[in-house]
Design a protein around this motif. Structure first.
Motif, PDB file in Angstrom:
ATOM      1  N   GLU A 234       0.839  -1.209   0.000  1.00  0.00           N
ATOM      2  CA  GLU A 234       0.000   0.000   0.000  1.00  0.00           C
ATOM      3  C   GLU A 234       0.871   1.255   0.000  1.00  0.00           C
ATOM      4  O   GLU A 234       0.620   2.211  -0.742  1.00  0.00           O
ATOM      5  CB  GLU A 234      -0.937  -0.019   1.213  1.00  0.00           C
ATOM      6  CG  GLU A 234      -1.823   1.213   1.368  1.00  0.00           C
ATOM      7  CD  GLU A 234      -2.719   1.456   0.141  1.00  0.00           C
ATOM      8  OE1 GLU A 234      -3.124   0.463  -0.499  1.00  0.00           O
ATOM      9  OE2 GLU A 234      -2.989   2.632  -0.186  1.00  0.00           O
TER      10      GLU A 234
ATOM     11  N   ASN B 173       1.096   4.015  -2.994  1.00  0.00           N
ATOM     12  CA  ASN B 173       0.869   5.445  -2.780  1.00  0.00           C
ATOM     13  C   ASN B 173       2.031   6.269  -3.313  1.00  0.00           C
ATOM     14  O   ASN B 173       1.827   7.342  -3.882  1.00  0.00           O
ATOM     15  CB  ASN B 173       0.647   5.741  -1.298  1.00  0.00           C
ATOM     16  CG  ASN B 173      -0.763   5.375  -0.864  1.00  0.00           C
ATOM     17  OD1 ASN B 173      -1.620   5.111  -1.713  1.00  0.00           O
ATOM     18  ND2 ASN B 173      -0.986   5.349   0.439  1.00  0.00           N
TER      19      ASN B 173
ATOM     20  N   HIS C  83       0.998   9.014  -5.815  1.00  0.00           N
ATOM     21  CA  HIS C  83       0.850  10.380  -5.282  1.00  0.00           C
ATOM     22  C   HIS C  83       2.150  11.125  -5.060  1.00  0.00           C
ATOM     23  O   HIS C  83       2.141  12.342  -5.018  1.00  0.00           O
ATOM     24  CB  HIS C  83       0.121  10.348  -3.930  1.00  0.00           C
ATOM     25  CG  HIS C  83      -1.114   9.503  -3.899  1.00  0.00           C
ATOM     26  ND1 HIS C  83      -2.223   9.774  -4.659  1.00  0.00           N
ATOM     27  CD2 HIS C  83      -1.415   8.374  -3.196  1.00  0.00           C
ATOM     28  CE1 HIS C  83      -3.156   8.857  -4.422  1.00  0.00           C
ATOM     29  NE2 HIS C  83      -2.692   7.987  -3.550  1.00  0.00           N
TER      30      HIS C  83
ATOM     31  N   GLY D  45      -7.196   3.466   1.237  1.00  0.00           N
ATOM     32  CA  GLY D  45      -6.093   2.499   1.306  1.00  0.00           C
ATOM     33  C   GLY D  45      -5.425   2.476   2.670  1.00  0.00           C
ATOM     34  O   GLY D  45      -5.331   1.420   3.308  1.00  0.00           O
TER      35      GLY D  45
HETATM   36 MG   LIG Z   1      -3.437   4.265  -1.485  1.00  0.00          MG
END
Ligand SMILES: [Mg+2]
Ligand SMILES: Nc1ncnc2c1ncn2[C@@H]1O[C@H](COP(=O)(O)OP(=O)(O)OP(=O)(O)O)[C@@H](O)[C@H]1O
Length: 424
Positions: A338, A342, A346, A390
């Motif tokens: 996870e 990310n 991001h 998430g």
């Molecule tokens: Mg995420």
């Protein structure tokens, strides 16, 4: 075990407490018995042994009284008898040295002349009047007023061994102890099996729940593997086959000079291949490589390689023996996945670093750090409201497993995700 210990302690409290609570009661009871005894014996002396001669030291009268006292009153528990005149002179005692001696009578004793009745107390053996009784040990003295034939009042006193008094108390305790103890034992006998079976039931329930949970997890794992296998053998193969079959047709169209047709076919083939790649990625997600066979380090390195393919510098350190074992590793893997996902979506990071260490014997720690754009609490809240959960889901999983998840980030400062899980 605790229950049994508690019950035994309770029994001990009842027995010891009962002894101390009953003792004063039995002493009071003994004093009452002694008071009755002095009155009965006083009446006997008044009617059968006491003549007026005793009042002025007549030898025959004293000898007669002494015969009665020696024969009927003195025994192993009554050790001394005294007859007092009202002014405090000892008119008679079985101890000849006391006869004719004078000691002031106390107010309670004088009150007996006026009110009648009897009284009994512990003897004060330090008093001079009691000096001949000292060798006898602890004594209870009892007084009552009686009359000589001519109506003169004298005080009749007996001394009783305290040991025989407290023996009465012990007898009472001994009589009470068996029913009390038996009652407590019966209570214990009924409750121990009850406590035992309750504990066993709880344990069984606990094991049953664990078994159910394990089989539920196992079942969902099996289901996932089945879906993955179906996808792989069905749709994925079919689509790959179609793409494969279309390629010569596209070539053919090109040869024929049908440029538009050829490019449409090539576009379709490209999209099919893209779809197949996507499905293959999904397969890995649904049925991740088994950590047991590949090991955590290899699995993490796979995760990082996709970031590397995008030009992000990666670093991975797994300390020797730092992995969390069969129960903790999947969680470490999921958290890393996870966090790295990310980073991919991001962070716009230039580098990312993953460390797995064992800070304490029972703990495994995973730290994923990137140097990307970071984020604030408000942004995360906004994304969560939009259904991007998430990290939130991960927090739930970690809490369930008894671990902790910390996410540290600020805009422009990169992000650190830190996980600690119990290791077995
Ligand atoms: Mg995420
Ligand atoms: N490494 C990171 N760098 C920058 N921002 C991040 C990072 N990790 C998380 N964020 C921010 O926190 C938000 C919440 O992350 P979270 O994983 O909970 O949801 P998501 O990734 O947006 O969606 P989902 O994980 O459900 O697909 C993200 O939307 C992003 O704004």
């Amino acid at each position: 075990m605790r229950f049994t210990l508690g019950s035994v302690a309770a029994i001990a409290v009842v027995v010891v407490g009962g002894y101390f609570a009953l003792r004063p009661v039995t002493i009071k009871e003994a004093e009452r018995t002694t008071r009755e005894q002095v009155q009965v014996e006083g009446r006997l002396v008044a009617s059968a042994g006491l003549s007026d001669g005793v009042l002025h030291g007549d030898a025959r009268a004293l000898a007669h009284l002494d015969d009665l006292v020696q024969a009927q009153i003195l025994d192993t528990s009554v050790v001394r008898v005294k007859v007092w005149s009202r002014d405090g002179t000892i008119l008679y005692s079985d101890e000849p040295a006391l006869v004719g001696k004078h000691f002031a009578l106390g107010a309670d004793e004088l009150a007996l002349f006026r009110q009648g009745g009897a009284k009994a107390d512990l003897s004060d053996l330090s008093k001079p009047e009691n000096r001949y009784e000292r060798p006898e040990g602890k004594l209870l003295e009892a007084h009552t007023a009686i009359r000589t034939p001519n109506g003169t009042q004298v005080l009749f006193e007996i001394y009783e061994r305290f040991a025989s008094v407290s023996a009465n108390g012990s007898r009472l305790l001994r009589a009470l102890a068996p029913p009390i103890l038996a009652g407590l034992l019966i209570l214990l006998l009924f409750q121990v099996p009850l406590a035992w079976s309750t504990a066993a039931r709880l344990q069984r329930g606990h094991r049953e729940r664990e078994r159910l949970l394990a089989s539920a997890i196992e079942a969902s794992g099996q289901e996932r593997r089945r879906i993955a296998a179906d996808l792989h053998d069905g749709v994925v193969q079919d689509l790959a086959g179609v793409a494969f079959g279309l390629a010569p047709i596209a070539d053919d169209a090109e040869r024929r000079g049908a440029a538009a047709e050829a490019s449409a076919l090539r576009d379709a083939i490209a999209r099919l291949r893209h779809g197949v790649r996507g499905l293959r990625t999904l397969l890995v997600e649904i049925d991740p490589p088994s950590l047991e066979s590949t090991g955590l380090e290899a699995a993490l390195s796979d995760l990082l390689s996709s970031l590397e393919a995008e030009g992000i510098a990666t670093e991975l350190h797994v300390d020797d023996g730092a992995t969390a074992g069969s129960t903790g590793d999947p969680l470490v893997y999921r958290a890393a996945r996870e966090a790295l996902r990310n980073v991919h979506s991001h962070a716009a990071a230039a580098s990312v670093r993953v460390d797995v260490t064992r800070p304490a014997a029972e703990t495994t720690r995973l730290v994923v750090t990137d140097d990307g754009r970071g984020f604030g609490a408000a942004e995360r809240e906004r994304r969560r409201a939009a259904g991007h959960v998430g990290l939130t889901l991960l927090e739930g999983l970690v809490a369930q497993a008894g671990g902790t998840l910390t996410v540290r980030s600020a805009p422009g400062e990169g992000t650190t995700v830190e996980l600690e899980v119990p290791a077995t």
